[in-house]
Design a protein around this motif. Structure first.
Motif, PDB file in Angstrom:
ATOM      1  N   TYR A  20       0.884  -1.689   0.324  1.00  0.00           N
ATOM      2  CA  TYR A  20      -0.009  -0.035  -0.037  1.00  0.00           C
ATOM      3  C   TYR A  20       0.593   1.412   0.270  1.00  0.00           C
ATOM      4  O   TYR A  20       0.390   2.437  -0.600  1.00  0.00           O
ATOM      5  N   GLN A  21       2.149   1.651   0.524  1.00  0.00           N
ATOM      6  CA  GLN A  21       3.177   2.663   0.494  1.00  0.00           C
ATOM      7  C   GLN A  21       3.311   2.714  -0.989  1.00  0.00           C
ATOM      8  O   GLN A  21       3.951   3.792  -0.708  1.00  0.00           O
ATOM      9  N   ILE A  22       3.584   1.727  -1.744  1.00  0.00           N
ATOM     10  CA  ILE A  22       4.793   1.880  -2.892  1.00  0.00           C
ATOM     11  C   ILE A  22       3.545   1.385  -4.573  1.00  0.00           C
ATOM     12  O   ILE A  22       3.949   2.758  -5.586  1.00  0.00           O
ATOM     13  N   HIS A 121       0.600  -6.726   4.830  1.00  0.00           N
ATOM     14  CA  HIS A 121       1.460  -5.556   6.138  1.00  0.00           C
ATOM     15  C   HIS A 121       0.048  -4.481   5.223  1.00  0.00           C
ATOM     16  O   HIS A 121       0.137  -3.141   5.509  1.00  0.00           O
ATOM     17  N   TRP A 122      -0.869  -4.871   6.772  1.00  0.00           N
ATOM     18  CA  TRP A 122      -1.875  -4.447   6.782  1.00  0.00           C
ATOM     19  C   TRP A 122      -3.016  -3.652   6.101  1.00  0.00           C
ATOM     20  O   TRP A 122      -4.116  -2.888   6.612  1.00  0.00           O
ATOM     21  N   ASP A 123      -3.440  -3.776   4.604  1.00  0.00           N
ATOM     22  CA  ASP A 123      -3.880  -3.868   3.521  1.00  0.00           C
ATOM     23  C   ASP A 123      -5.378  -4.963   3.454  1.00  0.00           C
ATOM     24  O   ASP A 123      -5.356  -5.469   2.864  1.00  0.00           O
ATOM     25  N   ASN A 165       3.431  -8.412   9.190  1.00  0.00           N
ATOM     26  CA  ASN A 165       3.895  -7.218   9.557  1.00  0.00           C
ATOM     27  C   ASN A 165       3.427  -6.467  10.678  1.00  0.00           C
ATOM     28  O   ASN A 165       2.621  -5.843  10.296  1.00  0.00           O
ATOM     29  N   GLU A 166       3.989  -6.357  12.164  1.00  0.00           N
ATOM     30  CA  GLU A 166       3.787  -5.473  12.885  1.00  0.00           C
ATOM     31  C   GLU A 166       2.265  -5.598  13.510  1.00  0.00           C
ATOM     32  O   GLU A 166       2.120  -4.804  13.241  1.00  0.00           O
ATOM     33  N   PRO A 167       2.625  -7.317  14.017  1.00  0.00           N
ATOM     34  CA  PRO A 167       0.307  -7.287  14.136  1.00  0.00           C
ATOM     35  C   PRO A 167       0.237  -5.917  15.842  1.00  0.00           C
ATOM     36  O   PRO A 167      -0.350  -5.841  15.760  1.00  0.00           O
ATOM     37  N   VAL A 291      13.181  -8.233  12.445  1.00  0.00           N
ATOM     38  CA  VAL A 291      12.872  -7.512  13.812  1.00  0.00           C
ATOM     39  C   VAL A 291      12.964  -6.301  12.732  1.00  0.00           C
ATOM     40  O   VAL A 291      13.625  -5.588  12.268  1.00  0.00           O
ATOM     41  N   ASN A 292      11.610  -5.288  13.480  1.00  0.00           N
ATOM     42  CA  ASN A 292      11.472  -3.767  13.306  1.00  0.00           C
ATOM     43  C   ASN A 292      12.303  -3.135  13.680  1.00  0.00           C
ATOM     44  O   ASN A 292      11.914  -2.595  14.909  1.00  0.00           O
ATOM     45  N   TYR A 293      13.190  -3.083  13.837  1.00  0.00           N
ATOM     46  CA  TYR A 293      14.252  -1.494  14.955  1.00  0.00           C
ATOM     47  C   TYR A 293      14.133  -0.377  13.990  1.00  0.00           C
ATOM     48  O   TYR A 293      15.165  -0.437  14.009  1.00  0.00           O
ATOM     49  N   TYR A 294      13.852   0.736  14.886  1.00  0.00           N
ATOM     50  CA  TYR A 294      13.971   1.817  14.705  1.00  0.00           C
ATOM     51  C   TYR A 294      14.402   2.877  15.916  1.00  0.00           C
ATOM     52  O   TYR A 294      15.116   3.597  15.641  1.00  0.00           O
ATOM     53  N   THR A 295      14.364   2.405  17.303  1.00  0.00           N
ATOM     54  CA  THR A 295      14.029   3.375  18.302  1.00  0.00           C
ATOM     55  C   THR A 295      14.473   2.799  19.636  1.00  0.00           C
ATOM     56  O   THR A 295      13.977   1.663  20.133  1.00  0.00           O
ATOM     57  N   GLU A 320      13.470  12.757  11.515  1.00  0.00           N
ATOM     58  CA  GLU A 320      12.212  13.548  11.787  1.00  0.00           C
ATOM     59  C   GLU A 320      10.835  12.794  11.638  1.00  0.00           C
ATOM     60  O   GLU A 320       9.888  13.314  12.363  1.00  0.00           O
ATOM     61  N   MET A 321      11.055  11.522  12.741  1.00  0.00           N
ATOM     62  CA  MET A 321       9.592  11.190  13.011  1.00  0.00           C
ATOM     63  C   MET A 321       9.751  10.980  14.217  1.00  0.00           C
ATOM     64  O   MET A 321       9.540  10.825  15.347  1.00  0.00           O
ATOM     65  N   GLY A 322      10.932  12.104  14.634  1.00  0.00           N
ATOM     66  CA  GLY A 322      10.990  12.653  16.106  1.00  0.00           C
ATOM     67  C   GLY A 322      11.841  11.204  16.866  1.00  0.00           C
ATOM     68  O   GLY A 322      11.537  10.628  18.581  1.00  0.00           O
ATOM     69  N   TRP A 323      12.065   9.660  17.026  1.00  0.00           N
ATOM     70  CA  TRP A 323      11.992   8.932  17.419  1.00  0.00           C
ATOM     71  C   TRP A 323      14.275   9.664  17.177  1.00  0.00           C
ATOM     72  O   TRP A 323      15.067   9.551  16.588  1.00  0.00           O
ATOM     73  N   GLU A 324      14.721   8.873  18.727  1.00  0.00           N
ATOM     74  CA  GLU A 324      15.728   8.789  19.415  1.00  0.00           C
ATOM     75  C   GLU A 324      16.513   8.395  18.060  1.00  0.00           C
ATOM     76  O   GLU A 324      16.253   6.823  18.775  1.00  0.00           O
ATOM     77  N   PHE A 401       4.315   5.888   0.531  1.00  0.00           N
ATOM     78  CA  PHE A 401       3.157   6.524   1.887  1.00  0.00           C
ATOM     79  C   PHE A 401       3.494   6.237   3.599  1.00  0.00           C
ATOM     80  O   PHE A 401       3.122   5.253   3.486  1.00  0.00           O
ATOM     81  N   GLU A 402       3.593   7.035   4.205  1.00  0.00           N
ATOM     82  CA  GLU A 402       4.394   7.116   5.470  1.00  0.00           C
ATOM     83  C   GLU A 402       2.842   6.926   6.660  1.00  0.00           C
ATOM     84  O   GLU A 402       2.915   7.818   7.086  1.00  0.00           O
ATOM     85  N   TRP A 403       2.117   6.047   6.058  1.00  0.00           N
ATOM     86  CA  TRP A 403       0.515   5.891   6.836  1.00  0.00           C
ATOM     87  C   TRP A 403       0.265   7.197   6.835  1.00  0.00           C
ATOM     88  O   TRP A 403      -0.257   7.861   6.672  1.00  0.00           O
TER      89      TRP A 403
HETATM   90  N1  LIG Z   1       7.414   4.274  11.052  1.00  0.00           N
HETATM   91  N2  LIG Z   1       7.786   4.792   9.850  1.00  0.00           N
HETATM   92  C1  LIG Z   1       8.387   3.441   9.293  1.00  0.00           C
HETATM   93  C2  LIG Z   1       7.630   2.097   8.650  1.00  0.00           C
HETATM   94  C3  LIG Z   1       6.821   1.689   8.458  1.00  0.00           C
HETATM   95  O1  LIG Z   1       6.677   2.631   6.935  1.00  0.00           O
HETATM   96  C4  LIG Z   1       6.106   0.561   7.942  1.00  0.00           C
HETATM   97  O2  LIG Z   1       5.206   0.653   7.267  1.00  0.00           O
HETATM   98  C5  LIG Z   1       6.221  -0.095   9.659  1.00  0.00           C
HETATM   99  O3  LIG Z   1       6.493  -1.575   9.009  1.00  0.00           O
HETATM  100  C6  LIG Z   1       7.212   0.155  10.306  1.00  0.00           C
HETATM  101  O4  LIG Z   1       6.534   1.233  11.308  1.00  0.00           O
HETATM  102  C7  LIG Z   1       8.155   1.069  10.385  1.00  0.00           C
END
Ligand SMILES: N#[N+]C[C@@H]1[C@@H](O)[C@H](O)[C@@H](O)[C@@H]2O[C@H]12
Length: 438
Positions: A20-22, A121-123, A165-167, A291-295, A320-324, A401-403
């Motif tokens: 859905y994002q691309i 992945h959420w759709d 993806n990320e339940p 593993v989806n790791y960001y912060t 830019e997400m405000g994430w450390e 598309f960042e949700w």
């Molecule tokens: N926000 N953010 C970026 C990224 C999002 O774009 C992904 O779709 C998700 O799997 C996960 O949250 C991470």
């Protein structure tokens, strides 16, 4: 300076995206609406009313995008299948949608790029949402039928699969906070949705064992390093508890067949029902965790909050997400997951949203190069500490598309000019190309 040759020979580097994002082509070739099509078209739900109607037009430009991946020298590509493109009504097959993914996989293999496929992945097909969506126990069987069909369709060429993806996002952002589709705000619903997502995962793993004998299947969770936001002993306690709600809640059932007791107790104390059906299905053995790791996430004791804690901002440099930016958290969580679950791991997402500016045809995102280098170093440190880490997928191949943030956040190593759909390799992509040769 870290080099590709520091990693094990069979370690793979890739990039990740989601349908859905691309893809765009939201109403093309028989694709049905998903909950994200409806959510993004609902006024006020996404920044600027942005939708995935066109996105990066990957549905039409996938060959060009694969050439860009090949030019960078990527080993693998993680993408998701749009369930409503395959089953617009949640049940019947849309052959044109199936044909797209066959073309995509064949083009990847032709260019020596290993496909890693995420089934969900959420759709969610909106037609299934209208039947109760993740609140309807039958959803697990709809998902099993979808998974079985895709395993049969692509399983001869795709050997690496991720069920969900990320339940945590699908359930707690979709049904508790309401930030994500379908936008409900009900904690009991979120707990039920989480359980049905895990049931769907388990059913898909059982189907996988029947359909793809020589493949590997896993589950991708968002993995947050939860730390106390101050030095109070009670904040250390809530940090440990929040870790159970966020991390263990979606890992323990899959390996141990039960939810973390401390978190169950707190929910029960609040009068919430925690389902326990089908734990034998949910804990059908898997081959790896993604593993989806960001912060990291900082929490403090807060009696004014129904769950007894609140989030606080840290003082490290932020994206830019405000994430450390906290590479140490990646190492910590990889070691934690290895010691608790004893499963191989893939970093299925890591990356950052940056203040990316196009200047004279270039994007000088040195901050992203530094981010990736530091996280690569921590991944290598984890391998040297005994973690069976098998790969690393950068989020993301391209801006997308960042949700709920729409197109305001750029995570790609490739810049997308949404007015022209032109792709421009950022300095981070040029750096990665050299790294992959090092
Ligand atoms: N926000 N953010 C970026 C990224 C999002 O774009 C992904 O779709 C998700 O799997 C996960 O949250 C991470």
């Amino acid at each position: 300076m870290i080099r590709r040759s520091d990693f094990p020979k069979d370690f793979i580097f890739g990039t990740a995206t989601a349908a859905y994002q691309i893809e765009g082509a939201a109403n093309e070739d028989g694709r049905g609406p998903s909950i994200w099509d409806v959510f993004s078209h609902t006024p006020g739900k996404t920044l600027n009313g942005d939708t995935g109607d066109v996105a990066c037009d990957h549905y039409h430009r996938y060959k060009e995008d694969i050439q860009l991946m090949k030019g960078i020298g990527l080993d693998a590509y993680r993408f998701s299948i749009s369930w409503p493109r395959i089953m617009p009504d949640g049940k019947n097959i849309n052959q044109k949608g199936v044909d797209f993914y066959n073309r995509l996989v064949d083009e990847l293999l032709k260019n020596d790029i290993i496909p890693f496929v995420t089934l969900y992945h959420w759709d969610l097909p909106y037609a299934l949402y209208e039947k109760g969506g993740w609140l309807n126990p039958d959803i697990a069987l709809y998902f099993r039928a979808y998974a079985t069909f895709m395993f049969n369709e692509l399983g001869d060429r795709v050997k690496h699969w991720i069920t969900l993806n990320e339940p945590w996002c699908s359930s707690f952002l979709g049904y508790y906070t309401g930030e994500h589709a379908p936008g409900h705000q009900n904690l009991q619903e979120a707990i039920i949705a989480a359980h049905n997502l895990l049931r769907a995962h388990g059913h898909a793993v059982q189907a996988f064992r029947e359909e793809v004998k020589d493949g590997k299947v896993g589950l991708t969770n968002v993995v947050m390093k939860i730390e106390p936001g101050d030095a109070k002993p009670e904040s250390f306690l809530v940090a440990s508890l929040v870790d159970k709600f966020v991390n263990a809640w979606f890992h323990d059932p899959v390996v141990f067949g039960k939810y973390p007791e401390e978190a169950v107790a707190l929910y029960t104390e609040k009068g919430l029902q925690v389902p326990d059906s089908d734990m034998n299905i949910i804990s059908t053995p898997i081959d790896f965790f993604g593993v989806n790791y960001y912060t990291r996430t900082l929490v403090v004791f807060d009696m004014n909050n129904p769950l007894g804690f609140s989030y606080v901002q840290g003082d490290l440099p932020k994206t830019e997400m405000g994430w450390e930016i906290y590479p140490q958290g990646l190492f910590d969580m990889l070691v934690y997951l290895k010691e608790r679950y004893k499963l191989p791991l893939y970093i299925t997402e890591n990356g950052m949203a940056g203040p990316d500016k196009l200047e004279n045809g270039r994007v000088h995102d040195n901050y992203r190069i530094e981010y990736l280098e530091k996280h690569f170093e921590k991944a290598l440190e984890a391998i040297n500490a005994g973690v069976d880490l098998k790969g690393y997928f950068i989020w993301s191949l391209m801006d997308n598309f960042e949700w709920a943030y729409g197109y305001s956040k750029r995570f790609g190593i490739i810049y997308v000019d949404y007015n022209t759909q032109k792709r421009i390799l950022k300095d981070s992509a040029l750096w990665l190309k050299e790294f992959l040769k090092s």
